[in-house]
Scaffold this motif. Sequence first.
Motif, PDB file in Angstrom:
ATOM      1  N   HIS A  86      35.486   0.489  41.778  1.00 24.21           N
ATOM      2  CA  HIS A  86      35.727   1.881  42.135  1.00 24.21           C
ATOM      3  C   HIS A  86      37.144   2.148  42.628  1.00 24.21           C
ATOM      4  O   HIS A  86      37.687   3.235  42.412  1.00 24.21           O
ATOM      5  CB  HIS A  86      34.732   2.311  43.218  1.00 24.21           C
ATOM      6  CG  HIS A  86      33.310   1.960  42.888  1.00 24.21           C
ATOM      7  ND1 HIS A  86      32.655   0.892  43.456  1.00 24.21           N
ATOM      8  CD2 HIS A  86      32.437   2.512  42.010  1.00 24.21           C
ATOM      9  CE1 HIS A  86      31.418   0.812  42.965  1.00 24.21           C
ATOM     10  NE2 HIS A  86      31.265   1.774  42.091  1.00 24.21           N
ATOM     11  N   THR A 127      31.600   7.752  45.051  1.00 21.98           N
ATOM     12  CA  THR A 127      30.328   7.051  45.107  1.00 21.98           C
ATOM     13  C   THR A 127      29.885   6.894  46.552  1.00 21.98           C
ATOM     14  O   THR A 127      30.686   6.595  47.424  1.00 21.98           O
ATOM     15  CB  THR A 127      30.427   5.658  44.449  1.00 21.98           C
ATOM     16  OG1 THR A 127      29.183   4.985  44.600  1.00 21.98           O
ATOM     17  CG2 THR A 127      31.513   4.823  45.089  1.00 21.98           C
ATOM     18  N   GLU A 171      35.358   4.866  39.070  1.00 22.22           N
ATOM     19  CA  GLU A 171      34.664   5.976  39.712  1.00 22.22           C
ATOM     20  C   GLU A 171      34.942   5.955  41.211  1.00 22.22           C
ATOM     21  O   GLU A 171      34.728   4.954  41.889  1.00 22.22           O
ATOM     22  CB  GLU A 171      33.155   5.858  39.472  1.00 22.22           C
ATOM     23  CG  GLU A 171      32.353   6.994  40.091  1.00 22.22           C
ATOM     24  CD  GLU A 171      30.860   6.802  39.949  1.00 22.22           C
ATOM     25  OE1 GLU A 171      30.106   7.615  40.491  1.00 22.22           O
ATOM     26  OE2 GLU A 171      30.463   5.811  39.294  1.00 22.22           O
ATOM     27  N   LYS A 172      35.421   7.084  41.740  1.00 24.75           N
ATOM     28  CA  LYS A 172      35.825   7.133  43.147  1.00 24.75           C
ATOM     29  C   LYS A 172      34.765   7.761  44.036  1.00 24.75           C
ATOM     30  O   LYS A 172      34.605   7.391  45.182  1.00 24.75           O
ATOM     31  CB  LYS A 172      37.146   7.893  43.287  1.00 24.75           C
ATOM     32  CG  LYS A 172      38.273   7.296  42.466  1.00 24.75           C
ATOM     33  CD  LYS A 172      39.512   8.166  42.514  1.00 24.75           C
ATOM     34  CE  LYS A 172      40.615   7.597  41.620  1.00 24.75           C
ATOM     35  NZ  LYS A 172      40.236   7.607  40.195  1.00 24.75           N
TER      36      LYS A 172
END
Length: 309
Positions: A141, A59, A56-57
């Motif tokens: 991430h 954040t 997940e980028k």
Amino acid sequence: MAVRRRKVRWPRVFVALMVIGIFVVGLVTIFQYIEGTYKAINQPFKKAEADTFQGEKDTTEEVNVLLLGSDSRGEQGARTDTIMVAHYNPQSNNVKLVSFMRDMYVSIPDHGKQKLNAAYSIGGTELLRKTIKLNFGLDIHHYAIVDFKGFEKAVEILVPEGIEVDIPYEMSDGIGMTLEKGTQQLHGKELLGYVRFRQDRLSDFGRVQRQQEVISKLKDEAVSLNSVTKLPEMLDLLHTHIDTNIDSPTLLAIGKDVLTNQGGEMQTIRIPEDGSFKNESYEGIGEVLEVDLDQNMDALEDFLESDLN
């Protein structure tokens, strides 16, 4: 009536010219810094593995970056000498460093039980991310793969005077040089040899300890040299020697916080922790570390949730 000529006071003129010169040089330096930063943050990094990496980028919470030191970037079957996760808290500006031992015996998704390092050789950063998540519950991430030449050049830029280390015994096998026992001032190539030396009396534990030592000292030295002005040069180097899915502005922001020492001391941990593993050997795999995963998952969670205040 004769006109009196005023005597030119050359010392005052000289001082005035010197002040003007310093002012002009300062302006030029500032403009060069701004121009260099602008150019650097608008150049995309190499992203050989970005299409497959599923971390997940977007954040705004704490950020975990998988850090790999490798003899290549994004090549099939590449090896990695270093597996770390840098944990960054944007609220406190704290940076923490987690070192994962390469020989831990873990479950690799769709590939059974193998050494942790095998995950990267088989499936690159994405399979390694999944493996760390499965075994240790840690979300990652971003990733950054740094080749060894990039490490050497980064040391030369940040700390041209080198880093002082206390070498416990002579090191030579497999590093292309001889590092003598005792306190030494090591530069880029020598420092790389110091952290890569394999024939350690503490096996791979000694190497992980040296890696954490050098990264902490590099951070401290960079801060003491007020290296914020070197960020454009560092970013330019990273464009050549790094494969990452971190965008330049984000990296610049994190780097600025670290280099201006807003986060204070860097904390480190090694996984597995002492007393949570035993040495085993399996046919076709070799010597491994049989790890108590629950104990290490708890230790990792406690480490990341604690804060320096």
